[in-house]
Scaffold this motif. Structure first.
Motif, mmCIF file in Angstrom:
data_model
loop_
_atom_site.group_PDB
_atom_site.id
_atom_site.type_symbol
_atom_site.label_atom_id
_atom_site.label_comp_id
_atom_site.label_asym_id
_atom_site.label_seq_id
_atom_site.Cartn_x
_atom_site.Cartn_y
_atom_site.Cartn_z
ATOM 1 N N GLU A 7 0.812 -1.226 0.000
ATOM 2 C CA GLU A 7 0.000 0.000 0.000
ATOM 3 C C GLU A 7 0.837 1.264 0.000
ATOM 4 O O GLU A 7 0.604 2.176 0.803
ATOM 5 C CB GLU A 7 -0.930 0.029 1.221
ATOM 6 C CG GLU A 7 -1.935 -1.094 1.240
ATOM 7 C CD GLU A 7 -3.080 -0.800 2.193
ATOM 8 O OE1 GLU A 7 -3.843 0.122 1.896
ATOM 9 O OE2 GLU A 7 -3.193 -1.485 3.217
ATOM 10 N N SER A 29 -3.526 -4.029 -1.198
ATOM 11 C CA SER A 29 -4.411 -2.874 -1.205
ATOM 12 C C SER A 29 -5.714 -3.225 -0.504
ATOM 13 O O SER A 29 -6.089 -4.390 -0.401
ATOM 14 C CB SER A 29 -4.702 -2.434 -2.645
ATOM 15 O OG SER A 29 -5.608 -1.352 -2.636
ATOM 16 N N ASP A 83 -8.034 -0.681 -7.078
ATOM 17 C CA ASP A 83 -6.595 -0.855 -7.355
ATOM 18 C C ASP A 83 -6.360 -2.193 -8.036
ATOM 19 O O ASP A 83 -5.583 -2.310 -8.993
ATOM 20 C CB ASP A 83 -5.786 -0.810 -6.047
ATOM 21 C CG ASP A 83 -5.783 0.579 -5.421
ATOM 22 O OD1 ASP A 83 -6.283 1.509 -6.080
ATOM 23 O OD2 ASP A 83 -5.293 0.712 -4.280
#
Lengths: 515, 234, 330
Positions: free
Chosen positions: B156, B188, B193
């Protein structure tokens, strides 16, 4: 990731200096004299004065730290720096400064005299405590101020949004912090005061004010009873160990080198009354700490023009000792800190104890022990300056470690994995990662070590070479030759040197830590 | 097969996580799941920061379970603290070639090329504090380029960026992974994403990391644990 | 590392300079003897001019510290001569067995008491006294009882850490014997503080912290001769004044016995003796041909001199210290 042997080596060196010297003295003893009633009186007085000194230092530091924590005013940063000066001041200089203010012929007595009052009597237990508070109030203020600044500003904002007044803010935000910080701060100062010697002698007023360290001096000098001296040295270590064990619940205060040049914005402290209290606390502390310094400066200015050129050589030698002590401090403290950080729980507890050991040991015992160890191999006098530097580096280790360890833990927590993932090891890790990240506490720590050793009189007479006198020794030589005015001038040079060294290193660390 | 987790069993206090799957070479894989499910723990184990209780980690058939982090054939980007604040962008990127920073002129030229490639030409002398969040991420990517390791782990790293900026960064990472022939794992909490970056997705939930499955199919028809996490908005 | 080595060199670890062929005579003495203002520099220059040797004066703290160091070093000591012990230390010093007889007998001492010691030779001496400022103190006490009864403030030195401090302890003991305790108890409220050494006490006195300080009858000579200040004076006490006799001796294990012997002789020469009054601020052992320096004639001359013989001084000091401690601890 990191090799352990440099840290282990540093730890071994510290133990050898602190306890090995004690053993050397004990082994050389020809007999043992048990502790006598006079020794127990010395133990009692040592405990009494150290306890009082710790309580008063911390108690008086409290309002000062609170004022500095929540007020921003011009000159605040300079004040914080200057207030640190007494801690690094050579004892003799500080005592003369204190007498110029609190002595029978001092400033306050003169003011009292105007009103027809008798002069104040500084000599006695209260004088010893006063001097110790003078030395340690800045340290206590610094430690407590750091505690205050470690409370995140957001919490005060939250408190303000919930409508907390000063009382609620104190109970819910400040009291928990003080509970954590105060016992540790008191312990540190207690430990420092247990080895007091010259202060107790100058201001104690007589044999009542005999400390254990003075009893050790007597055993060496007056009775030449090495066994008795070693025994008393052991008593000293035992006192410190007991105090440390009693206060074990209390965590030792963390960082001393952190940034103290900001104040936290507060919403609960706006009342005029509180502002007044803070202003009074700040002014009183500044007056208490700075007036004696001012007296040293004023006295010194008169004598400084009469100083012979040799004072420059003495200052140069002191500077060399101070720089060497600073370098040695780094060489010892960094590996030790890394070792403590990486060792398992038991190992790091042990190493931490080792790092704090020098506070508990008698400088006299270290000096005589080193002499006994060195003499068969070399002329101790020719090693006077390196030995002074080494012993001072070790003696300042407890303060230095307190500054470095938390910063190291923080740096490793934030960037340790990044460094690991990039394969940083050994010296590369030190150079690229740790040194720059620790620049600020390292600057503070080396500055402290440098200043303390610049003002040190030399381990004991055994290692002193008057022909190669350092500045403090030169000062004493001037005094011993009736030249008190020149001595005052030398004291001013010494004050400037010690403070200059500290400020230079401290600033250097801040610049190095710009990011 | 590029990465193989062989009956991997991780423990962190009371928390445990099991994984037993393979990731094909040159794949881009998203790792998603509820917070606290162990996504970062899984990456930490692959990167070498957490020693597995049992099981093995293999890269191209070679057992790397016992290697220290710096020796593993991978680069990792953390949630934060990816750059040393006291070093310039150029120095930070150069750590990818050699952490000692003793580089030849030719190697420094490579650093500048890498910085230019991530869009930071001319900004090399700035320290991280003088760069925006997106630019900081690009410096870390330049360092990854220079490290030339075939596995890229992303924990992340762009969570703090705005949606548009994050999308830009993910596209840049995808482009680099593609061009360099790398394999990438992206942790994530945002299914968007995964859709944008990764054809394959690993779901971490209820103490288990599932084998990679095609992202679109997974998100379109989520298993119960994932559905609970995604909620109605998915 | 190169930096560290440079530092070490700067700190005095430097390689010894190639030794000259001249023999070296090492003399242990106290710090103020070798300081720039002490007799050391002149003595060294004058002796080296005649001895064809290198005189190495080593400061070792004060007399007691010097003896402690000798004991630690034993027969391996580098010292050839020890200069600066006083009669309170000579018994313990003789006991170490480190000293040889001096063998010098043809000296005519200028001393108010008998002196005969086959190991230690005296080179200068003085009387302890309380020094005061004539412009401030008018009711000068004539003895310890008057001092104790007055409200004058005095600063003294700790007998455990200071030579004058020990001198005062023995002074009161020699003058009052069993009554010493009563004298100390009477003095307790006059004593402002007890310092580690002479310097601190004298500094406090000059700063106005006390009316009188324990020092020497010769102290006013410094202020008169060096500063042109005639306000300082020593108070003559009717009980008599205790003496400090500073002695020197040679080490038996020395590899330079002849040179050591000639140094002892040199110290008793007119050349050396005439240096001492205005550098050590003590009386010379032999009257210099030129007489004492101008200004010394203004000093008080006690009518009685008190001194314990070395063996007795060693015997009485521990009991006297106990009395002192108890009397001042109440």
């Amino acid at each position: 990731m990191i090799r352990h042997w440099p840290g282990a080596l540093a730890a071994a060196l510290v133990v050898a200096l602190a306890l090995g010297t004690l053993a050397a003295v004990a082994l050389r003893a020809e007999g043992w004299t048990a502790l006598q009633s006079a020794d127990w009186a010395a133990v009692r007085f040592t405990l009494l004065q150290a306890t009082l000194s710790a309580l008063f230092s911390v108690g008086l530091a409290l309002p000062v730290a609170r004022a500095l924590a929540r007020r921003q005013f011009p000159g605040r940063r300079a004040l914080v720096t200057l207030m640190g000066a007494p801690f690094i001041l050579p004892v003799i200089v500080a005592v003369l400064g204190l007498l110029a203010v609190f002595g029978r012929n001092g400033l306050i007595s003169h003011i009292l005299g105007v009103f027809g009052l008798p002069p104040i009597h500084i000599y006695g237990l209260h004088g010893v405590v006063l001097a110790h508070v003078f030395f340690n109030l800045p340290l206590a203020t610094r430690l407590i101020l750091h505690g205050w600044l470690s409370i995140p500003g957001e919490r005060f904002r939250l408190a303000a949004s919930l409508g907390f007044g000063p009382r609620e803010t104190f109970r819910l935000l400040e009291l928990p912090m003080l509970r954590a910080v105060l016992p540790g701060a008191a312990l540190v100062i207690f430990l420092i005061c247990t080895t007091s010697f010259a202060v107790a002698l100058a201001l104690g007023g007589g044999p009542r004010a005999t400390t254990v360290e003075l009893a050790i001096y007597q055993a060496f000098r007056f009775e030449f009873d090495l066994g008795h001296a070693a025994l008393l040295g052991l008593v000293q270590v035992a006192i410190c160990a007991t105090a440390a064990a009693l206060a074990r619940g209390a965590s030792l205060p963390a960082e001393m080198g952190g940034g103290l040049d900001r104040a936290v914005q507060r919403w609960d402290a706006g009342a005029t009354q509180l502002k007044l209290i803070d202003a009074i606390a700040t002014c009183l502390a500044a007056a208490f700490l700075l007036t004696p310094l001012g007296a040293v400066v004023a006295d010194g200015l008169a004598g400084i023009t009469r100083l012979p050129g040799a004072v420059l050589w003495a200052a140069g030698r002191s500077l060399a000792v101070a720089l060497a002590a600073a370098a040695l401090t780094l060489a010892l403290a960094l590996p030790l800190a890394v070792f403590i950080h990486n060792a398992g729980r038991a190992g790091s507890a042990l190493a931490e104890t080792v790092a704090y050991l020098p506070v508990a040991t008698s400088p006299l015992v270290i000096g005589v022990g080193l002499f006994i160890v060195i003499f068969p191999f070399a002329d101790p006098v020719s090693l006077a300056l390196p030995v002074t530097a080494l012993v001072n580096a070790v003696m300042s280790l407890p303060f230095v470690m307190r500054a470095i360890l938390p910063a190291l833990t923080e740096a490793e927590a934030a960037y340790g994995r990044l460094a690991d993932s990039l394969g940083m090891k050994g010296l590369t890790r030190l150079r690229i990662f740790l040194l720059p990240r620790l620049a600020r506490p390292l600057g503070f720590a080396t500055g402290l070590a440098a200043a303390l050793s610049a003002g040190d009189l030399g381990v004991v007479a055994l290692f002193v070479d008057p022909a190669e006198a350092t500045l403090p020794l030169y000062l004493y030589q001037l005094m011993a030759s009736y030249r008190m005015e020149e001595a005052a001038g030398a004291a001013l040079v010494l004050l400037a040197l010690s403070l200059g060294l500290f400020v230079a290193f401290d600033r250097g660390g801040r610049l190095g830590a710009q990011a | 097969m590029a990465l193989r987790l062989e009956q991997l069993h991780l423990r962190l206090g009371d928390f445990t996580l099991d994984a037993d799957f393979e990731v094909p070479a040159r794949a881009r894989v998203a790792v998603i799941g509820p917070s606290g499910a162990g996504k970062s723990t899984l990456l930490a184990a692959i990167a070498g920061f957490l020693k597995p209780e049992s099981g093995r980690i293999l890269w191209e058939g070679r057992d790397i379970t016992a290697l220290p982090p710096g020796k593993r054939p991978l680069s990792i980007l953390f949630q934060d603290n990816n750059l040393f604040p006291h070093l310039t962008a150029r120095q930070n990127a150069a750590l990818g070639i050699r952490p000692s920073l003793r580089l030849s002129d030719e190697e420094w030229a490579r650093v500048d090329t890498a910085l230019a490639r991530v869009g930071l030409a001319g900004l090399g002398d700035r320290r991280p504090a003088a760069l925006s969040g997106g630019q900081q991420g690009r410096v870390a990517l330049a360092r990854m380029l220079l490290r030339r390791r075939s596995l890229m782990l992303l924990d992340e790293p762009f969570a703090a960026l705005g949606p548009a900026l994050k999308a830009d960064m993910l596209d840049l990472v995808a482009e680099i992974v593609e061009a360099e022939g790398m394999t990438a794992l992206l942790v994530s909490h945002d299914p968007e994403d995964a859709r944008r970056f990764a054809p394959l997705t690993v779901v971490v939930a209820e103490g288990r990391a599932a084998p990679p499955a095609p992202t679109e199919a997974l998100l379109g028809n989520p298993p119960p644990a994932l559905a609970a996490y995604l909620g109605n908005g998915a | 590392m190169r930096y560290a080595i440079t530092l070490a060199t700067a700190l005095g670890l430097a390689l010894p300079v190639a030794a000259e062929e001249k023999p070296v005579l090492t003399v242990y003495t106290y710090d103020s003897f070798v300081s720039d203002w002490g007799p050391g520099p002149q003595i060294e220059k004058d002796f080296e001019a005649v001895c064809n040797c290198d005189l190495n004066l080593v400061g070792t703290g004060d007399g007691a510290a010097m003896l402690g160091r000798l004991k630690l070093e034993g027969t391996r000591t580098r010292a050839d001569v020890v200069l600066g012990l006083d009669t309170n230390l000579t018994a313990a010093a003789a006991e170490t067995g480190l000293f040889a007889k001096h063998g010098i007998e043809d000296v005519e001492l200028a001393l108010p008491v008998e002196w005969d010691d086959e190991i230690f030779l005296l080179y200068d001496w003085g009387w302890f006294a309380f020094v005061y400022d004539r412009s401030k103190v008018t009711n000068v006490p004539k003895n310890f009882r008057e001092l104790a009864a007055s409200d004058l403030k005095i600063v003294i030195q700790d007998p455990r850490s200071s030579t004058p401090g020990l001198g005062l302890l023995l002074w009161v003991q020699a003058a009052y014997g069993d009554e010493a305790r009563a004298i100390w108890e009477g003095l307790a409220d006059n004593i402002v503080t007890v310092t580690k050494g002479w310097s601190e006490a004298y500094g406090m006195f000059l700063d106005g912290e006390a009316d009188m300080v324990l020092s020497y009858t010769t102290s006013p000579a410094y202020h008169l001769i060096a500063e042109g200040d005639d306000t300082k004076a020593a108070a003559p006490f009717e009980e008599g004044h205790y003496m400090q006799i500073e002695v020197m001796g040679r080490i038996a294990s020395s590899d330079q016995p002849e040179l050591a012997q000639s140094f002892l002789r040199f110290m008793l020469s007119d050349m050396a003796q005439s240096v001492l009054p205005t550098t050590n601020w003590m009386y010379p052992a032999l009257m210099p041909e030129m007489g004492l320096p101008k200004g010394f004639e203004t000093l008080i001359t006690p009518e009685r001199s008190l001194l314990y013989p070395p063996a007795e001084a060693a015997k009485v000091r521990d009991a006297a210290l106990e009395v002192w401690r108890e009397a001042l601890s109440q």
